[in-house]
Design a protein around this motif. Structure first.
Motif, PDB file in Angstrom:
ATOM      1  N   VAL A   1      -4.249  -0.812   9.311  1.00 42.32           N
ATOM      2  CA  VAL A   1      -2.630  -0.260   9.480  1.00 42.32           C
ATOM      3  C   VAL A   1      -1.955   0.110   8.213  1.00 42.32           C
ATOM      4  CG1 VAL A   1      -0.346  -1.187  10.217  1.00 42.32           C
ATOM      5  CG2 VAL A   1      -2.589  -1.910  11.428  1.00 42.32           C
ATOM      6  N   LEU A   2      -1.191   1.225   8.188  1.00 45.64           N
ATOM      7  CA  LEU A   2      -0.740   1.638   7.095  1.00 45.64           C
ATOM      8  C   LEU A   2       0.684   1.318   6.932  1.00 45.64           C
ATOM      9  CD1 LEU A   2      -0.803   3.234   4.226  1.00 45.64           C
ATOM     10  CD2 LEU A   2      -0.806   5.371   5.533  1.00 45.64           C
ATOM     11  N   LEU A   3       1.102   0.680   5.975  1.00 48.58           N
ATOM     12  CA  LEU A   3       2.582   0.707   5.880  1.00 48.58           C
ATOM     13  C   LEU A   3       3.165   1.527   4.861  1.00 48.58           C
ATOM     14  CD1 LEU A   3       2.671  -3.439   5.754  1.00 48.58           C
ATOM     15  CD2 LEU A   3       3.178  -1.668   7.611  1.00 48.58           C
ATOM     16  N   ALA A   4       4.239   2.617   5.045  1.00 43.84           N
ATOM     17  CA  ALA A   4       4.391   3.475   4.144  1.00 43.84           C
ATOM     18  C   ALA A   4       5.992   3.543   4.015  1.00 43.84           C
ATOM     19  CB  ALA A   4       3.788   4.832   4.542  1.00 43.84           C
ATOM     20  N   ASP A   5       6.722   4.248   3.009  1.00 42.52           N
ATOM     21  CA  ASP A   5       7.798   4.438   2.856  1.00 42.52           C
ATOM     22  C   ASP A   5       8.176   5.440   3.875  1.00 42.52           C
ATOM     23  OD1 ASP A   5      10.120   5.793   1.314  1.00 42.52           O
ATOM     24  OD2 ASP A   5      10.182   3.652   0.945  1.00 42.52           O
ATOM     25  N   ALA A   6       9.415   5.447   4.018  1.00 41.00           N
ATOM     26  CA  ALA A   6      10.110   6.511   5.041  1.00 41.00           C
ATOM     27  C   ALA A   6       9.989   8.049   4.281  1.00 41.00           C
ATOM     28  CB  ALA A   6      11.523   6.517   5.105  1.00 41.00           C
ATOM     29  N   TYR A   7       9.606   8.321   3.290  1.00 39.78           N
ATOM     30  CA  TYR A   7       9.210   9.640   2.484  1.00 39.78           C
ATOM     31  C   TYR A   7       8.291  10.228   2.969  1.00 39.78           C
ATOM     32  CZ  TYR A   7       8.264  13.109  -0.929  1.00 39.78           C
ATOM     33  OH  TYR A   7       8.341  14.336  -1.410  1.00 39.78           O
TER      34      TYR A   7
END
Length: 54
Positions: free
Chosen positions: A39-45
């Motif tokens: 599962v990848l948690l990424a910033d809104a960018y």
């Protein structure tokens, strides 16, 4: 940019270089370190459609 495992904080990969490459450029270099079980948690960018397709 670094790709780090949340539980153990293990470093899975890192990418660096000049500012002209940009965050998405470095993020693309880290994609091979991911697999379908993660599962990848990424910033809104990182909401670019072509990036998520990769």
């Amino acid at each position: 940019m670094a790709l780090v495992e949340c539980g153990t904080q293990a470093l899975l990969g890192a990418a660096f270089g000049p500012d002209t490459t940009g965050e998405l450029g470095y993020a693309r270099r880290l994609l091979p370190h991911l697999d379908t079980s993660m599962v990848l948690l990424a910033d809104a960018y990182y909401d670019a459609y072509d990036f998520w397709r990769q």
